[in-house]
Design an enzyme around this catalytic site. Structure first.
Site, mmCIF file in Angstrom:
data_model
loop_
_atom_site.group_PDB
_atom_site.id
_atom_site.type_symbol
_atom_site.label_atom_id
_atom_site.label_comp_id
_atom_site.label_asym_id
_atom_site.label_seq_id
_atom_site.Cartn_x
_atom_site.Cartn_y
_atom_site.Cartn_z
ATOM 1 N N GLN A 90 1.008 -1.308 0.028
ATOM 2 C CA GLN A 90 -0.023 0.010 0.068
ATOM 3 C C GLN A 90 0.698 1.165 -0.011
ATOM 4 O O GLN A 90 0.390 2.291 -0.105
ATOM 5 C CB GLN A 90 -0.783 0.220 1.391
ATOM 6 C CG GLN A 90 -1.802 -1.091 1.350
ATOM 7 C CD GLN A 90 -2.620 -1.232 2.687
ATOM 8 O OE1 GLN A 90 -3.763 -0.541 2.732
ATOM 9 N NE2 GLN A 90 -2.056 -1.957 3.641
ATOM 10 N N ASN A 91 2.177 0.933 0.238
ATOM 11 C CA ASN A 91 3.172 2.381 0.300
ATOM 12 C C ASN A 91 3.586 2.813 -1.295
ATOM 13 O O ASN A 91 3.743 2.098 -2.067
ATOM 14 C CB ASN A 91 4.193 1.860 0.930
ATOM 15 C CG ASN A 91 3.986 1.329 2.336
ATOM 16 O OD1 ASN A 91 2.937 1.817 3.089
ATOM 17 N ND2 ASN A 91 4.912 0.594 2.817
ATOM 18 N N VAL A 92 3.847 3.999 -1.129
ATOM 19 C CA VAL A 92 4.086 4.537 -2.691
ATOM 20 C C VAL A 92 5.282 5.013 -2.600
ATOM 21 O O VAL A 92 5.745 5.522 -3.512
ATOM 22 C CB VAL A 92 3.033 5.985 -2.574
ATOM 23 C CG1 VAL A 92 1.721 5.575 -2.719
ATOM 24 C CG2 VAL A 92 3.205 7.032 -1.519
ATOM 25 N N HIS A 108 -1.303 1.526 -4.417
ATOM 26 C CA HIS A 108 -1.763 2.935 -4.147
ATOM 27 C C HIS A 108 -0.864 4.011 -4.949
ATOM 28 O O HIS A 108 -0.882 5.306 -4.701
ATOM 29 C CB HIS A 108 -1.932 3.561 -2.862
ATOM 30 C CG HIS A 108 -2.880 2.634 -2.045
ATOM 31 N ND1 HIS A 108 -2.879 2.339 -0.763
ATOM 32 C CD2 HIS A 108 -4.058 1.851 -2.525
ATOM 33 C CE1 HIS A 108 -3.989 1.733 -0.331
ATOM 34 N NE2 HIS A 108 -4.475 1.499 -1.356
ATOM 35 N N GLY A 173 2.739 -4.316 8.845
ATOM 36 C CA GLY A 173 2.831 -2.961 9.125
ATOM 37 C C GLY A 173 1.511 -2.231 8.496
ATOM 38 O O GLY A 173 1.601 -1.349 8.102
ATOM 39 N N THR A 174 0.590 -3.075 8.520
ATOM 40 C CA THR A 174 -0.816 -2.342 8.035
ATOM 41 C C THR A 174 -1.837 -2.463 9.035
ATOM 42 O O THR A 174 -1.987 -3.707 9.706
ATOM 43 C CB THR A 174 -1.259 -3.195 6.919
ATOM 44 O OG1 THR A 174 -2.604 -2.707 6.322
ATOM 45 C CG2 THR A 174 -1.414 -4.480 6.855
ATOM 46 N N SER A 175 -2.645 -1.568 9.179
ATOM 47 C CA SER A 175 -4.100 -1.661 10.126
ATOM 48 C C SER A 175 -5.018 -2.352 9.566
ATOM 49 O O SER A 175 -6.082 -2.626 10.144
ATOM 50 C CB SER A 175 -4.365 -0.277 10.401
ATOM 51 O OG SER A 175 -4.859 0.501 9.115
ATOM 52 N N ALA A 217 8.129 -3.786 11.884
ATOM 53 C CA ALA A 217 8.821 -4.274 10.509
ATOM 54 C C ALA A 217 10.396 -4.496 11.078
ATOM 55 O O ALA A 217 10.726 -5.866 10.639
ATOM 56 C CB ALA A 217 8.588 -3.565 9.517
#
Length: 237
Positions: A90-92, A108, A173-175, A217
């Protein structure tokens, strides 16, 4: 010796937070002192494109000040032990690439790219800042190659196919709060083991074998990768 099993690694903001990258969902509801509604929606782009460009130029510049952390490097190390490794993030940022991972799906978007505001498929490199007046090859204004809130997620179907084909699934590392990305965990085959690594792990109800590692992480991923490597060497995976 490499395992033939396919590993899919699903990462969120916490993956890069250990490198010092700012996250969307800080406790104060702001991102670098901006409301998300002001910098990451289609309406924000129409209302104030200069603010949006300035914001992402600053995010891009920040990337030059950070490095991949031990978690990123450990994920990349998995490629030594498994024939098939896919990172769905999900990281850019580009920290997975810089750590050495080769097969990455950015759900994303990507900070180091820009695209035509007219044609979302017309994407160009953006290693440095972009400005009002900078044009895509079709003559339209360049905008950040970011999936704004409320926009479709073009890479979702490709990520979904990879997840459905996974033999092992790592969530780092994601909610698990941002959809549709968060729904990927519910698309696994029921026999696929899942590892959830996060200092404040989300509560998930899945039929899969689940191991929770309540660590960040950089701290939690390297020991897990070492464990998986040992299991490959022992012929268990």
């Amino acid at each position: 010796m490499k395992s033939q099993k396919k590993v899919v690694v699903f990462t969120g903001a916490g993956m890069s937070a250990d490198s010092g990258v700012s996250t969307f969902r800080d406790a104060d509801g702001l991102w670098e002192q901006h409301r998300i509604e002001d910098v990451c929606t289609p309406e924000a782009w129409v209302r104030n494109p200069q603010l949006v460009l300035d914001f992402y130029n600053a995010r891009r510049a920040q990337l030059d000040t950070v490095e991949p952390n031990a978690g990123h490097r450990a994920v990349a190390e998995l490629e030594q032990w498994f024939e098939q490794i896919v990172v769905v993030t999900q990281n850019v940022d580009d920290l997975h690439e810089r750590a050495g991972s080769k097969h990455i799906i950015h759900l994303h978007g990507e900070l180091r790219k820009a695209r035509s505001e007219r044609n979302p498929n017309l994407i160009v490199p953006a290693p440095g800042p972009t400005h009002l007046g900078d044009k895509a090859p079709d003559g339209a204004q360049l905008r950040p190659h970011i999936v704004f809130f409320g926009e479709a997620v073009p890479e979702y179907e490709r990520a979904l196919a990879e997840v459905r084909d996974a033999d092992l699934f790592l969530v780092i590392g994601t909610s698990l709060a941002v959809y549709p990305a968060a729904g990927l965990i519910y698309q696994l085959r029921a026999d696929v083991p899942v590892w959830l690594i996060d200092p404040k792990p989300a509560r998930v109800t899945i039929p899969n074998p689940l191991t929770v590692v309540a660590q960040g992480a950089a701290q939690g991923v390297p020991p897990l990768v070492k464990q998986l490597a040992e299991e490959v060497q022992q012929g268990k995976l």
